[in-house]
Design an enzyme around this catalytic site. Structure first.
Site, short mmCIF file in Angstrom:
data_model
loop_
_atom_site.label_atom_id
_atom_site.label_comp_id
_atom_site.label_asym_id
_atom_site.label_seq_id
_atom_site.Cartn_x
_atom_site.Cartn_y
_atom_site.Cartn_z
N ASN A 25 -3.21 5.66 12.91
CA ASN A 25 -3.12 5.68 11.46
C ASN A 25 -4.16 6.70 10.97
OD1 ASN A 25 -5.69 4.44 11.30
ND2 ASN A 25 -4.84 2.41 10.96
N LEU A 62 0.64 7.30 7.66
CA LEU A 62 -0.15 7.60 6.47
C LEU A 62 0.02 6.54 5.37
CD1 LEU A 62 0.80 11.39 6.41
CD2 LEU A 62 -1.39 10.41 7.17
N ARG A 65 2.08 6.95 2.03
CA ARG A 65 2.52 8.35 2.03
C ARG A 65 3.52 8.64 3.14
NH1 ARG A 65 -1.82 12.08 2.88
NH2 ARG A 65 -2.97 10.42 3.92
N GLY A 66 3.75 7.69 4.03
CA GLY A 66 4.73 7.90 5.09
C GLY A 66 4.06 8.23 6.41
N GLY A 92 2.08 -1.22 10.59
CA GLY A 92 1.89 -0.25 11.67
C GLY A 92 2.50 -0.70 12.98
N ASP A 93 2.32 -1.96 13.31
CA ASP A 93 2.90 -2.49 14.55
C ASP A 93 4.42 -2.44 14.49
OD1 ASP A 93 0.38 -3.00 15.65
OD2 ASP A 93 0.30 -5.00 14.76
N ARG A 126 7.74 -8.09 2.62
CA ARG A 126 7.72 -9.52 2.93
C ARG A 126 6.29 -9.98 3.18
NH1 ARG A 126 12.47 -9.44 7.53
NH2 ARG A 126 14.20 -8.92 6.13
N GLY A 128 3.45 -12.10 5.28
CA GLY A 128 3.18 -12.60 6.62
C GLY A 128 3.15 -11.51 7.67
#
Length: 140
Positions: A25, A62, A65-66, A92-93, A126, A128
């Site tokens: 990231n 990002l 920002r994508g 991210g995961d 969502r 969680g």
């Protein structure tokens, strides 16, 4: 070999030439390169630095920002999909899992990034962690 450098830990320099994909990231990209990818120019510099370190393929996520990634000698910026953000836990995961699932099916990097971007957009809409991660049919 795919490396998600989270949490960041310094690695021996010779490791980078053995990595097929590194997917940091913004903060991890800064830790790896000393360059914070705050805009297109600095993101390009961070990607080029990682290439100089020997990494074959780089995708920097990002946040809202994508992401940015390298294909051959081109750097591509992919915008995030606009959504109502509820919880960014697992974004991210989810992105990395969805990306790897498509790469394992021999899809193009562009196709895999699009799929991963959609998956992350659903996840952040969502609440969680694991329960927010979509199934493949929801993404498609």
């Amino acid at each position: 070999i795919i490396l998600n450098p989270a949490p960041y830990k310094e690695l021996p320099k010779e490791v980078f030439s053995k990595i097929d994909f590194v997917i940091p990231n913004e903060h991890e990209a800064h830790d790896l390169t000393g360059i914070y990818p705050s805009d297109e120019e600095s993101t390009q510099k961070a990607i080029l630095k990682l290439k100089q370190m020997g990494v074959k393929n780089i995708i920097i996520t990002l946040g809202e920002r994508g992401c940015a990634y390298s294909v051959d000698n081109e750097i591509v910026f992919k915008s995030a999909i606009k959504t109502n953000v509820v919880d960014t836990t697992s974004a991210g995961d989810t992105f990395i899992g969805a990306l790897v699932s498509k790469l394992s099916q021999n899809k193009t990097l562009e196709n895999a990034v699009l799929f991963a971007t959609k998956a992350a957009a659903i996840t952040v809409s969502r609440e969680g962690a694991s329960k927010s991660i979509p199934y493949a049919n929801e993404i498609e």
